[in-house]
Design an enzyme around this catalytic site. Structure first.
Site, PDB file in Angstrom:
ATOM      1  N   CYS A  93       0.826  -1.224   0.000  1.00 29.80           N
ATOM      2  CA  CYS A  93       0.000   0.000   0.000  1.00 29.80           C
ATOM      3  C   CYS A  93       0.858   1.271   0.000  1.00 29.80           C
ATOM      4  O   CYS A  93       1.538   1.551  -0.974  1.00 29.80           O
ATOM      5  CB  CYS A  93      -0.975  -0.066   1.173  1.00 29.80           C
ATOM      6  SG  CYS A  93      -2.399   1.022   0.980  1.00 29.80           S
ATOM      7  N   ARG A 127     -12.082   6.306  -3.294  1.00 33.97           N
ATOM      8  CA  ARG A 127     -11.210   5.293  -2.692  1.00 33.97           C
ATOM      9  C   ARG A 127     -11.546   3.898  -3.190  1.00 33.97           C
ATOM     10  O   ARG A 127     -12.724   3.563  -3.365  1.00 33.97           O
ATOM     11  CB  ARG A 127     -11.347   5.300  -1.162  1.00 33.97           C
ATOM     12  CG  ARG A 127     -10.525   6.352  -0.460  1.00 33.97           C
ATOM     13  CD  ARG A 127     -10.637   6.238   1.051  1.00 33.97           C
ATOM     14  NE  ARG A 127      -9.646   5.318   1.633  1.00 33.97           N
ATOM     15  CZ  ARG A 127      -8.383   5.648   1.855  1.00 33.97           C
ATOM     16  NH1 ARG A 127      -7.944   6.848   1.539  1.00 33.97           N
ATOM     17  NH2 ARG A 127      -7.544   4.785   2.391  1.00 33.97           N
ATOM     18  N   HIS A 194      -4.097  -5.855   1.781  1.00 32.37           N
ATOM     19  CA  HIS A 194      -3.972  -6.017   3.225  1.00 32.37           C
ATOM     20  C   HIS A 194      -4.614  -7.343   3.601  1.00 32.37           C
ATOM     21  O   HIS A 194      -5.055  -8.098   2.745  1.00 32.37           O
ATOM     22  CB  HIS A 194      -4.684  -4.880   3.968  1.00 32.37           C
ATOM     23  CG  HIS A 194      -4.107  -3.531   3.708  1.00 32.37           C
ATOM     24  ND1 HIS A 194      -2.924  -3.118   4.257  1.00 32.37           N
ATOM     25  CD2 HIS A 194      -4.552  -2.500   2.949  1.00 32.37           C
ATOM     26  CE1 HIS A 194      -2.660  -1.878   3.860  1.00 32.37           C
ATOM     27  NE2 HIS A 194      -3.639  -1.485   3.059  1.00 32.37           N
TER      28      HIS A 194
END
Ligand SMILES: [Zn+2]
Lengths: 237, 411
Positions: A93, A127, A194
C-alpha cells in the site's frame, strides 16, 4: 561479526503500520521459527530507518502524513543500496507508493518518491475499497492471492516494472477498472493487498522467506493459514 | 413545506406503527422520516433543552448511560440509550421527549460536528479517538481536524480526556487558553494510532507517562479530575471510590468522564458516583447469564483499543474465553485490525472461537501461538468448555447475535 540468524527488517512500523500490516512481520518470523531457522526481527525508527544488513525488508501501509515523514527519512537511508544488492522487499500500500517516482499524499498532489520502482501514483477520485483476488505473474510460482484493499491512490506502472498479478476480482492498482495489481521490479514485490497479505497468503510468505534464506525451506505442515486462504478464495459477494 | 409539529406527529406515528408491527427499524425510522420531511428536525427538537453530547471511538454508550443516571438526580433525562448514534437516532430519541426535558446523547465521532451545530449542547464529552472500521470511516487524524474545527465554533463546556493526545490536541487547537475545558485524566492505554505528534507532525516517541511530545511543547494538560486505580480524584484533593457494578478500567474511565460532566451541570460528585454504581447493565454489555452449567459474562470489543481494554479485563481471571468475530458492514468488512491486538496475552488460557470470520481470528491466534478451538456457534463453544465461568468477547454484530442467543437460552 557473523550471525546465522535470518534478519527481517520491519521498516518504520510506527509510521507504516496502520492497517494491521505489522502482522506480515509476525507471519514471516513465526514461519521461520517453526521451521527451526533462527530469526531476528528489527523494527526500525526514524533515528535509523533502514539498516543495511537485513535479509528481508517489509514496508507497510500508513496514513498520509506519516507516509510523507517515512518518505523523508528513507530518502537518505541505505534502502537503495539494499535493493541494488537484490535483497527481497515486500511493500504494501503506502509502502508501494513511496518506492515510485512520484505520489499524491495528504494535501500534496505531487511529491517526489524514492524513485526505486518505476511507477507513479496520482489520486483516485473515489477510494478503492474491498476484497480482491489476483493471479500472480507466472514467474512467482504462486497460485491465486486474496486480500482486502483500502486506498486512495491510482498507481500506474512504467516500462521497467511489471504487474505482480492480474485482477480476477475487485479493484486494481488504479481503481475499479484496472486489470493489474501490485508491482514486481528487481527484488521488490509490491501490492495493495492487506489482510494482512501474508496472513491470508502463506505461499507468498514462504516465497519471500525462500528468497531471503537463499535455499529451499524445510516443509511446514499446512493448516489454518491455508484454510483461511481457501476460505477467502471461495467467498463470493 | 410541512410545519415541524406535523412532521414530528407523523414521525411519531410511523414509529408507533412500526413498533406495533414488530419491525426492528422502529428505533430510527421516526428520525429518518422526520429528517426526510424537515432537514432541520434535530435543530428544532433540541431547541429549548439542555443537551449533552458524548462522543469518541469507545465507551460512548456506557458513558451516556452513566451520565443519564447522574443527571436523573436533577430531573427527567432523555437519551438514545439503544446506541443509535447517527443523526436519525438523535432525532428519534428527542421525538419521544417532552419539551424542555434534558438530553444526553451519544454521537458517532463522524457526526459530532453536525450534531454540535444542530443541538448547541451545553456540554460536550470527548472520550477518545482510535481507529475503527477503516473501510467505512476515515483515518483518525481526519477526525482530530474535524473535531477541532467544530470546537472552534462552539461556546459551551468541553469535558475531555487529557490522557488521549488526539483528543487533547483537538480541544487545545480550538481552545488554546483552555477556558471552559474540564480535563479528565481518564487514561488511554492504546497508542497505536499515534504515528505522528498531532500538534507538530514529528515522529511520535512516547517515553514517559503522562504523555508529552519530544519535538514540541505539546503535553498532557493538567487534569481537573484523575483516575487513580478505582478512585476518582478531584484537583483539590477530594477522592471518591467508584466501586462500580460495571467491570474494568475502561468503565472506571467512562464513569470519571460522566461524573466530571455531571459536575459541570451542578450534580455533586458524591451523588453522581452513587448513581453510577446503580448502573448494572448497558445494552447487554457485561451481562452475566447463567446457561446450564455455565456462567457467562458478555463483553463487547470492536477495535484494537477496545480489545486492549477487554484483554486486561479478561486476563485478570482464569476463566476460559469465547471470542466471536464477524465482519459485516457494521463491524468493518476488513478484520486486519486483529493483528494490532496483542492476543499473545491469551497464551495459556482456554480459548474457543466462533463467528463468520472465525478463521481469520484462528489464524491470528495460531501465529500468536495461542491454542484454541473453532466451533460453529456460541452454543457449541460453551458446550466445549468445562462447567463454570467463562467470558464471551464479541465484536459488534457478533455481540448482538450473542446477546440474542443468550436471551433465548443456549440449551
Ligand atoms: Zn509535537
Amino acid at each position: 561479526m557473523t550471525d546465522s540468524r535470518v534478519r527481517i527488517v520491519s521498516v518504520l512500523p510506527a509510521l507504516l503500520g496502520t492497517y494491521g500490516d505489522g502482522g506480515n512481520v509476525v507471519v514471516l518470523e513465526r514461519r521461520l521459527a517453526w521451521r527451526g531457522i533462527p530469526v531476528q526481527v528489527v523494527r526500525t525508527t526514524v533515528q535509523d530507518p533502514c539498516p543495511a544488513e537485513g535479509d528481508l525488508y517489509v514496508l507497510g501501509g500508513g496514513e498520509d502524513e506519516a507516509q510523507l515523514l517515512a518518505l523523508d527519512v528513507l530518502r537518505t537511508s541505505a534502502l537503495r543500496a539494499v535493493l541494488d544488492r537484490g535483497t527481497p522487499l515486500l511493500a504494501v500500500c503506502a509502502g508501494l507508493q513511496l518506492l515510485g517516482s512520484s505520489l499524491a499524499a495528504g494535501s500534496e498532489s505531487f511529491v517526489e518518491g524514492l524513485g526505486m520502482v518505476d511507477l507513479t501514483t496520482a489520486r483516485l477520485s473515489r477510494r478503492a475499497v474491498g476484497e480482491v483476488v489476483t493471479r500472480p505473474e507466472e514467474s512467482t510460482g504462486l497460485n491465486r492471492l486474496t486480500g482486502f484493499v483500502n486506498h486512495g491512490g491510482s498507481t500506474v506502472l512504467g516500462s521497467e516494472a511489471r504487474p505482480f498479478g492480474q485482477v480476477l476480482e475487485g479493484p486494481g492498482n488504479a481503481g475499479e477498472s484496472d486489470p493489474v495489481e501490485g508491482v514486481l521490479q528487481g527484488s521488490v514485490i509490491g501490492t495493495y493487498l492487506h489482510g494482512p497479505v501474508l496472513a491470508r497468503n502463506p505461499a507468498l510468505a514462504d516465497l519471500l522467506l525462500t528468497r531471503a534464506v537463499g535455499s529451499p525451506l524445510p516443509h511446514l505442515e499446512p493448516g489454518l493459514p491455508e484454510q483461511l486462504h481457501a476460505e477467502r478464495l471461495a467467498r463470493r459477494g | 413545506m410541512l410545519v415541524h409539529r406535523v412532521v414530528f406527529a407523523l414521525a411519531r406515528l410511523a414509529g408507533l406503527v412500526s413498533r406495533r408491527a414488530g419491525r426492528g427499524a422502529g428505533r430510527t425510522l421516526p428520525g429518518r422520516l422526520a429528517l426526510l420531511l424537515r432537514r432541520d428536525s434535530l435543530e428544532r427538537l433540541a431547541r429549548g433543552r439542555s443537551v449533552v453530547l458524548v462522543s469518541g471511538t469507545n465507551g460512548k454508550t456506557t458513558t451516556t448511560r452513566l451520565l443519564t443516571a447522574a443527571l436523573g438526580f436533577a430531573g427527567p433525562v432523555v437519551s438514545n440509550s439503544s446506541g443509535s448514534n447517527l443523526e436519525r437516532g438523535l432525532v428519534s430519541a428527542l421525538l419521544d421527549a417532552e419539551a424542555g426535558v434534558s438530553a444526553v446523547l451519544e454521537v458517532d465521532e463522524v457526526v459530532l460536528p453536525t450534531a454540535m451545530s444542530s443541538c448547541r449542547p451545553v456540554v460536550v464529552v470527548l472520550l477518545n479517538l482510535s481507529r475503527d472500521q477503516l473501510d467505512r470511516t476515515s483515518e483518525v487524524t481526519f477526525h482530530v481536524k474535524r473535531w477541532r474545527e467544530a470546537l472552534t465554533l462552539y461556546g459551551g463546556t468541553v469535558v475531555a480526556n487529557a490522557d488521549d493526545p488526539l483528543v487533547a490536541t483537538a480541544v487545545r487547537g480550538a481552545r488554546p487558553t483552555e477556558h471552559d475545558v474540564v480535563w479528565v485524566a481518564a487514561g488511554q492505554p492504546w497508542r497505536g494510532d499515534l504515528a505522528l505528534c498531532p500538534s507538530c507532525g514529528g515522529a511520535w516517541e512516547e517515553l514517559v507517562e503522562p504523555w508529552s511530545c519530544a519535538h514540541c511543547s505539546a503535553r498532557r494538560p493538567d487534569p481537573h479530575w484523575a483516575l487513580d486505580g478505582g478512585e476518582l480524584v478531584a484537583r483539590e484533593g477530594s477522592r471518591w471510590s467508584l466501586a462500580l457494578a460495571l467491570p474494568g478500567r475502561a468503565n472506571a474511565a467512562n464513569a470519571g468522564m460522566a461524573v466530571a460532566a455531571a459536575c459541570v451541570l451542578d450534580v455533586p460528585a458524591e451523588v453522581s458516583v452513587e448513581l453510577a454504581r446503580s448502573v448494572t447493565d448497558v445494552e447487554g454489555r457485561y451481562l452475566s447469564s447463567r446457561q446450564g452449567d455455565h456462567d457467562l459474562r458478555l463483553l463487547l470489543a470492536k477495535n484494537p483499543a477496545g480489545w486492549l481494554e477487554a484483554l486486561s479485563e479478561i486476563t485478570s481471571g482464569p476463566a476460559p474465553v469465547v471470542i466471536a468475530l464477524n465482519a459485516r458492514s457494521a463491524d468493518g468488512t476488513d478484520p486486519s485490525w486483529l493483528w494490532d491486538v496483542p492476543f499473545e496475552r491469551l497464551a495459556g488460557r482456554r480459548v474457543v472461537v466462533t463467528g463468520e470470520r472465525a478463521t481469520d481470528l484462528a489464524v491470528r491466534l495460531h501465529y500468536a501461538e495461542v491454542a484454541h478451538e473453532v466451533h460453529p456457534d456460541l452454543r457449541a463453544c460453551v458446550q466445549a468448555l468445562p462447567p463454570g465461568a467463562c467470558d464471551v468477547v464479541a465484536n459488534y454484530t457478533a455481540f448482538v447475535q450473542a446477546r440474542a442467543s443468550l436471551a433465548r437460552g443456549l440449551s
